[in-house]
Motif scaffolding. Structure first.
Motif, mmCIF file in Angstrom:
data_model
loop_
_atom_site.group_PDB
_atom_site.id
_atom_site.type_symbol
_atom_site.label_atom_id
_atom_site.label_comp_id
_atom_site.label_asym_id
_atom_site.label_seq_id
_atom_site.Cartn_x
_atom_site.Cartn_y
_atom_site.Cartn_z
ATOM 1 N N LEU B 6 0.835 -1.210 0.000
ATOM 2 C CA LEU B 6 0.000 0.000 0.000
ATOM 3 C C LEU B 6 0.868 1.257 0.000
ATOM 4 C CD1 LEU B 6 -2.856 -0.926 2.477
ATOM 5 C CD2 LEU B 6 -2.956 -0.739 0.018
ATOM 6 N N PHE B 7 1.922 1.244 0.824
ATOM 7 C CA PHE B 7 2.791 2.418 0.859
ATOM 8 C C PHE B 7 3.516 2.607 -0.466
ATOM 9 C CE2 PHE B 7 2.561 2.606 5.518
ATOM 10 C CZ PHE B 7 2.387 3.959 5.630
ATOM 11 N N LEU B 8 3.905 1.498 -1.113
ATOM 12 C CA LEU B 8 4.596 1.636 -2.396
ATOM 13 C C LEU B 8 3.678 2.232 -3.454
ATOM 14 C CD1 LEU B 8 6.957 -1.398 -2.641
ATOM 15 C CD2 LEU B 8 7.522 0.953 -3.093
ATOM 16 N N VAL B 9 2.402 1.804 -3.471
ATOM 17 C CA VAL B 9 1.452 2.382 -4.434
ATOM 18 C C VAL B 9 1.281 3.873 -4.157
ATOM 19 C CG1 VAL B 9 -0.948 2.363 -5.162
ATOM 20 C CG2 VAL B 9 0.268 0.222 -4.857
ATOM 21 N N PHE B 10 1.137 4.217 -2.864
ATOM 22 C CA PHE B 10 1.009 5.635 -2.498
ATOM 23 C C PHE B 10 2.222 6.432 -2.951
ATOM 24 C CE2 PHE B 10 1.905 8.907 0.733
ATOM 25 C CZ PHE B 10 0.853 9.739 0.462
ATOM 26 N N MET B 11 3.419 5.846 -2.762
ATOM 27 C CA MET B 11 4.644 6.553 -3.148
ATOM 28 C C MET B 11 4.723 6.750 -4.655
ATOM 29 S SD MET B 11 7.213 4.675 -0.613
ATOM 30 C CE MET B 11 8.638 5.023 -1.560
ATOM 31 N N ILE B 12 4.307 5.733 -5.414
ATOM 32 C CA ILE B 12 4.383 5.876 -6.876
ATOM 33 C C ILE B 12 3.423 6.966 -7.345
ATOM 34 C CG2 ILE B 12 3.868 4.671 -9.025
ATOM 35 C CD1 ILE B 12 5.047 2.181 -7.721
ATOM 36 N N VAL B 13 2.199 6.999 -6.750
ATOM 37 C CA VAL B 13 1.240 8.042 -7.132
ATOM 38 C C VAL B 13 1.781 9.419 -6.771
ATOM 39 C CG1 VAL B 13 -1.047 8.944 -6.658
ATOM 40 C CG2 VAL B 13 -0.729 6.514 -6.986
ATOM 41 N N ALA B 14 2.350 9.543 -5.552
ATOM 42 C CA ALA B 14 2.884 10.838 -5.131
ATOM 43 C C ALA B 14 4.066 11.249 -5.995
ATOM 44 C CB ALA B 14 3.304 10.770 -3.661
ATOM 45 N N ALA B 15 4.861 10.280 -6.438
ATOM 46 C CA ALA B 15 6.003 10.613 -7.293
ATOM 47 C C ALA B 15 5.542 11.113 -8.653
ATOM 48 C CB ALA B 15 6.906 9.391 -7.454
ATOM 49 N N GLU B 20 4.642 15.859 -12.342
ATOM 50 C CA GLU B 20 3.766 16.378 -13.384
ATOM 51 C C GLU B 20 3.008 17.642 -13.009
ATOM 52 O OE1 GLU B 20 3.628 15.542 -16.391
ATOM 53 O OE2 GLU B 20 4.962 13.832 -16.200
ATOM 54 N N ILE B 21 2.953 18.034 -11.719
ATOM 55 C CA ILE B 21 2.074 19.142 -11.333
ATOM 56 C C ILE B 21 2.704 20.475 -11.724
ATOM 57 C CG2 ILE B 21 2.911 19.560 -8.996
ATOM 58 C CD1 ILE B 21 -0.065 19.379 -8.156
ATOM 59 N N LYS B 22 1.838 21.488 -11.927
ATOM 60 C CA LYS B 22 2.311 22.781 -12.411
ATOM 61 C C LYS B 22 2.909 23.630 -11.300
ATOM 62 C CE LYS B 22 0.625 26.584 -15.285
ATOM 63 N NZ LYS B 22 1.483 26.406 -16.451
ATOM 64 N N ASP B 23 2.336 23.500 -10.084
ATOM 65 C CA ASP B 23 2.798 24.317 -8.962
ATOM 66 C C ASP B 23 4.002 23.634 -8.312
ATOM 67 O OD1 ASP B 23 3.144 25.794 -6.695
ATOM 68 O OD2 ASP B 23 1.008 26.057 -6.335
ATOM 69 N N LEU B 24 5.146 24.344 -8.268
ATOM 70 C CA LEU B 24 6.361 23.712 -7.750
ATOM 71 C C LEU B 24 6.272 23.447 -6.254
ATOM 72 C CD1 LEU B 24 9.109 25.591 -9.723
ATOM 73 C CD2 LEU B 24 8.433 23.243 -9.955
ATOM 74 N N LEU B 25 5.561 24.312 -5.506
ATOM 75 C CA LEU B 25 5.403 24.060 -4.067
ATOM 76 C C LEU B 25 4.642 22.762 -3.838
ATOM 77 C CD1 LEU B 25 4.642 27.420 -2.286
ATOM 78 C CD2 LEU B 25 6.436 25.818 -1.773
ATOM 79 N N ALA B 26 3.584 22.534 -4.624
ATOM 80 C CA ALA B 26 2.834 21.277 -4.493
ATOM 81 C C ALA B 26 3.717 20.091 -4.854
ATOM 82 C CB ALA B 26 1.598 21.315 -5.387
ATOM 83 N N ALA B 27 4.580 20.279 -5.859
ATOM 84 C CA ALA B 27 5.493 19.192 -6.230
ATOM 85 C C ALA B 27 6.414 18.850 -5.065
ATOM 86 C CB ALA B 27 6.306 19.595 -7.458
ATOM 87 N N VAL B 28 6.909 19.896 -4.370
ATOM 88 C CA VAL B 28 7.809 19.647 -3.244
ATOM 89 C C VAL B 28 7.066 18.945 -2.100
ATOM 90 C CG1 VAL B 28 9.190 20.800 -1.498
ATOM 91 C CG2 VAL B 28 9.382 21.454 -3.850
ATOM 92 N N ILE B 29 5.790 19.334 -1.879
ATOM 93 C CA ILE B 29 5.013 18.661 -0.832
ATOM 94 C C ILE B 29 4.806 17.190 -1.190
ATOM 95 C CG2 ILE B 29 2.825 18.658 0.386
ATOM 96 C CD1 ILE B 29 4.603 20.994 1.048
ATOM 97 N N SER B 30 4.564 16.908 -2.475
ATOM 98 C CA SER B 30 4.427 15.503 -2.895
ATOM 99 C C SER B 30 5.724 14.744 -2.698
ATOM 100 C CB SER B 30 4.018 15.436 -4.358
ATOM 101 O OG SER B 30 2.792 16.078 -4.547
ATOM 102 N N LEU B 31 6.850 15.429 -2.978
ATOM 103 C CA LEU B 31 8.145 14.798 -2.722
ATOM 104 C C LEU B 31 8.302 14.479 -1.236
ATOM 105 C CD1 LEU B 31 10.897 14.110 -4.092
ATOM 106 C CD2 LEU B 31 11.695 16.259 -3.174
ATOM 107 N N GLY B 32 7.827 15.391 -0.374
ATOM 108 C CA GLY B 32 7.873 15.126 1.060
ATOM 109 C C GLY B 32 7.009 13.942 1.452
ATOM 110 N N ALA B 33 5.858 13.790 0.781
ATOM 111 C CA ALA B 33 5.011 12.615 1.048
ATOM 112 C C ALA B 33 5.764 11.335 0.725
ATOM 113 C CB ALA B 33 3.727 12.704 0.230
ATOM 114 N N VAL B 34 6.498 11.339 -0.401
ATOM 115 C CA VAL B 34 7.292 10.159 -0.754
ATOM 116 C C VAL B 34 8.354 9.899 0.312
ATOM 117 C CG1 VAL B 34 8.769 9.125 -2.487
ATOM 118 C CG2 VAL B 34 6.899 10.548 -3.189
#
Lengths: 112, 177
Positions: B6-15, B20-34
């Protein structure tokens, strides 16, 4: 097997970001994703099901531990990853201050 | 170990969101989720030292990312643009080599032991000698500080080299043209 392949897919997402993205911050994010994937793959390779973390809590306890060597290697790699990411972001900041853009195609055009 | 998957699927989605997201701050938050998912997975595979270090390093990474984005811009202008020829070429080349890489890695994964059955050829010796030889109860600390201390010296060298690089690049006063 599937769990190792999932790590490889995470690695490939990072490689995709490095190779095809034109934004410098996205390229640094790709490097960070590759670092996570490799560290996780090492920790997963050293895992043994049903075993404990490699810390001796009693003197004559049976040695039923997971493999400590990949953990030691990854511990080194995590800290180095922080150093390289900080260095890359500093270079990116200097490039932005000079060219006012993150787009590598624009930066190539503005060169010289 | 269904939670690992489950965590691996979550990490792949967050990656994928992070790339792909336009907002760089959101991209960094997704990186933090990973990154924090990686920390939780380290706990699940019985590596508490790694989880502690990963959380500290992850917080520092996100702070540095946000500091850089705060000083520059947080919109990725390259997302909505039309694909140039070189961009399409790089995507095609990447797909080709990614396919080759996956085929090679599937062949290579037959060589390493299956998940949960690590062979401990070198590690069994370190575990046997850890407490009497190096004197530490934490075997990971024994390995990095005693059996493989030269590796740690190299790590410190790399870390301080990168700190010198950051200090040299970030200083605002300097020689002007």
């Amino acid at each position: 097997m599937i769990i190792f392949l999932s790590c490889i897919i995470l690695f490939l997402i990072g490689l995709y970001a490095i190779v095809t993205k034109r934004n410098l911050i996205k390229i640094v994010i790709g490097f960070a994703l590759i670092e996570y994937a490799i560290n996780l793959l090492f920790a997963l390779i050293g895992f043994r099901s049903g075993m404990l973390a490699p810390i001796i809590t009693k003197v004559d306890m049976p040695h039923k531990f997971v493999d400590p060597i990949p953990q030691a290697l990854v511990l080194t790699a995590i800290v180095i990853a922080l150093g390289t990411t900080a260095l890359m972001l500093t270079v990116v900041l200097r490039i932005y201050n000079r060219y006012k853009t993150f787009d590598i195609a624009e930066i190539r055009k503005l060169k010289g | 170990m269904i939670e690992l998957y489950l965590f691996l699927v979550f990490m792949i989605v967050a990656a994928i969101i992070a790339t792909e997201i336009k907002d760089l701050l959101a991209a960094v938050i997704s990186l933090g989720a990973v990154g924090f998912s990686v920390a939780i997975m380290f706990i699940l595979v019985q590596a508490p030292d790694l989880a502690i270090v990963q959380i500290v390093v992850e917080v520092l990474t996100i702070v540095i990312f946000v500091a850089v984005i705060f000083r520059t811009t947080h919109i990725d202008e390259t997302i909505g643009k039309k694909l140039a020829g070189s961009h399409i070429f790089s995507i095609v080349t990447f797909s080709f080599f990614a396919l080759l890489f996956i085929i090679a890695i599937i062949n290579a994964l037959h060589e390493i032991p299956a998940f949960g059955n690590a062979t401990m050829r070198v590690a069994s010796e370190y575990i046997r000698l850890g407490l009497p030889g190096a004197g530490g109860a934490n075997l990971v600390a024994d390995v990095i500080l005693d059996f493989r201390a030269l590796d740690t010296l190299g790590e410190a060298t790399v870390l301080f080299t990168s700190v010198i690089g950051v200090a040299a690049l970030i200083r605002s006063v300097g020689r002007t043209k």
